[in-house]
Design an enzyme around this catalytic site. Structure first.
Site, PDB file in Angstrom:
ATOM      1  N   HIS A 182       2.845  86.360  79.208  1.00 31.63           N
ATOM      2  CA  HIS A 182       3.699  85.228  78.797  1.00 31.63           C
ATOM      3  C   HIS A 182       3.454  84.028  79.716  1.00 31.63           C
ATOM      4  CE1 HIS A 182       6.679  88.584  77.509  1.00 31.63           C
ATOM      5  NE2 HIS A 182       6.201  88.076  76.393  1.00 31.63           N
TER       6      HIS A 182
ATOM      7  N   LYS B  12      17.776  94.313  68.880  1.00 30.01           N
ATOM      8  CA  LYS B  12      17.081  95.025  69.945  1.00 30.01           C
ATOM      9  C   LYS B  12      18.083  95.361  71.048  1.00 30.01           C
ATOM     10  CE  LYS B  12      12.520  92.960  69.334  1.00 30.01           C
ATOM     11  NZ  LYS B  12      11.403  92.268  69.971  1.00 30.01           N
TER      12      LYS B  12
ATOM     13  N   ARG C 141      -2.342  88.519  71.006  1.00 27.81           N
ATOM     14  CA  ARG C 141      -3.111  89.441  71.842  1.00 27.81           C
ATOM     15  C   ARG C 141      -4.214  90.116  71.051  1.00 27.81           C
ATOM     16  NH1 ARG C 141       2.283  92.213  73.740  1.00 27.81           N
ATOM     17  NH2 ARG C 141       2.746  91.345  71.719  1.00 27.81           N
TER      18      ARG C 141
ATOM     19  N   SER D 204       5.843  93.582  77.286  1.00 22.34           N
ATOM     20  CA  SER D 204       7.076  93.856  78.039  1.00 22.34           C
ATOM     21  C   SER D 204       7.452  95.329  77.902  1.00 22.34           C
ATOM     22  CB  SER D 204       8.225  92.990  77.526  1.00 22.34           C
ATOM     23  OG  SER D 204       7.946  91.633  77.728  1.00 22.34           O
TER      24      SER D 204
HETATM   25  P1  ADP Z   1       8.918  88.982  70.600  1.00 22.26           P
HETATM   26  O1  ADP Z   1       9.863  90.145  70.764  1.00 22.26           O
HETATM   27  O2  ADP Z   1       9.495  87.772  69.982  1.00 22.26           O
HETATM   28  O3  ADP Z   1       7.534  89.361  70.110  1.00 22.26           O
HETATM   29  P2  ADP Z   1       7.867  88.838  73.251  1.00 22.26           P
HETATM   30  O4  ADP Z   1       8.652  88.418  74.421  1.00 22.26           O
HETATM   31  O5  ADP Z   1       7.364  90.242  73.219  1.00 22.26           O
HETATM   32  O6  ADP Z   1       8.769  88.465  72.057  1.00 22.26           O
HETATM   33  O7  ADP Z   1       6.643  87.865  73.043  1.00 22.26           O
HETATM   34  C1  ADP Z   1       6.789  86.494  72.872  1.00 22.26           C
HETATM   35  C2  ADP Z   1       5.447  85.891  72.504  1.00 22.26           C
HETATM   36  O8  ADP Z   1       4.515  86.110  73.565  1.00 22.26           O
HETATM   37  C3  ADP Z   1       4.795  86.464  71.263  1.00 22.26           C
HETATM   38  O9  ADP Z   1       4.116  85.427  70.601  1.00 22.26           O
HETATM   39  C4  ADP Z   1       3.808  87.469  71.807  1.00 22.26           C
HETATM   40  O10 ADP Z   1       2.728  87.669  70.912  1.00 22.26           O
HETATM   41  C5  ADP Z   1       3.363  86.757  73.061  1.00 22.26           C
HETATM   42  N1  ADP Z   1       2.854  87.658  74.079  1.00 22.26           N
HETATM   43  C6  ADP Z   1       3.427  88.788  74.546  1.00 22.26           C
HETATM   44  N2  ADP Z   1       2.654  89.382  75.486  1.00 22.26           N
HETATM   45  C7  ADP Z   1       1.549  88.597  75.607  1.00 22.26           C
HETATM   46  C8  ADP Z   1       0.354  88.679  76.381  1.00 22.26           C
HETATM   47  N3  ADP Z   1       0.129  89.707  77.198  1.00 22.26           N
HETATM   48  N4  ADP Z   1      -0.546  87.684  76.254  1.00 22.26           N
HETATM   49  C9  ADP Z   1      -0.323  86.663  75.398  1.00 22.26           C
HETATM   50  N5  ADP Z   1       0.763  86.535  74.622  1.00 22.26           N
HETATM   51  C10 ADP Z   1       1.688  87.486  74.716  1.00 22.26           C
END
Ligand code: ADP
Length: 162
Positions: A17, A41, A90, A129
């Site tokens: 992120h 969630k 990703r 996460s």
């Molecule tokens: P959500 O539950 O809305 O998917 P996340 O917090 O998991 O929220 O992710 C928010 C955004 O960050 C999403 O667009 C996700 O694809 C992106 N994201 C999560 N992990 C990574 C990563 N390792 N590299 C790039 N983008 C990421």
């Protein structure tokens, strides 16, 4: 002034992120990272905790602001007069899901909310996460996944003393 919103759960924020945040902050004048209060969630960190963690993790990036929202992204974006959402990609598995959301948001907002995708830096392509939480819950090393102060907070949640 070009502004964008980066919405997500950020439970908690990872280096993946943060990589997207830094790169998007280079593109836009102001980047609002907004924590989604998703009732479906069951998060490890409360919205308030996630906001605080994001504030600390991005304190060296002056054009980043942290916020939170509940409900539909298009309603939040309309309220804040934002027209671009940033999301990270990703892998192809992210793509199908993200494409559907992006198209829905564009349609529901009558073309007022577009989505811009940043592809992940390869070193973070494996990071999520949920995997960080799983590793940490067993006492595993997450130092390559999240900032140290975040790792400490995750271990604390699981009652693990490091
Ligand atoms: P959500 O539950 O809305 O998917 P996340 O917090 O998991 O929220 O992710 C928010 C955004 O960050 C999403 O667009 C996700 O694809 C992106 N994201 C999560 N992990 C990574 C990563 N390792 N590299 C790039 N983008 C990421």
């Amino acid at each position: 002034m070009k502004r964008a919103v980066y919405p997500g759960s950020f439970d908690p924020v990872t280096f993946g992120h943060l990589d997207v945040i830094r790169r998007a902050a280079d593109i836009f004048d102001v980047l609002i990272v907004s924590v989604l209060n998703n009732k479906e969630k069951s998060p490890l960190f409360s919205v308030e905790e996630r906001v605080k963690i994001l504030e600390e993790a991005t304190k060296d990036i002056p054009n980043v602001q942290i916020d939170s929202f509940s409900g539909l992204l298009i309603d939040y974006a309309r309220e804040k007069n934002l027209h671009v959402a940033v999301r990270g990609l990703r892998a192809i598995t992210d793509f199908e899901y993200e494409l559907q959301i992006a198209q829905t948001n564009r349609k529901l907002s009558n073309g007022n909310l577009d989505t811009m995708f940043l592809t992940t830096s390869l070193e973070y392509a494996y990071l999520s996460s949920s995997s960080v939480k799983e590793i940490a819950s067993f006492g595993g090393d997450v130092s390559q996944c999240v900032p140290d102060f975040v790792a400490k907070k995750i271990y604390q949640k699981y009652g693990i003393i490091k």
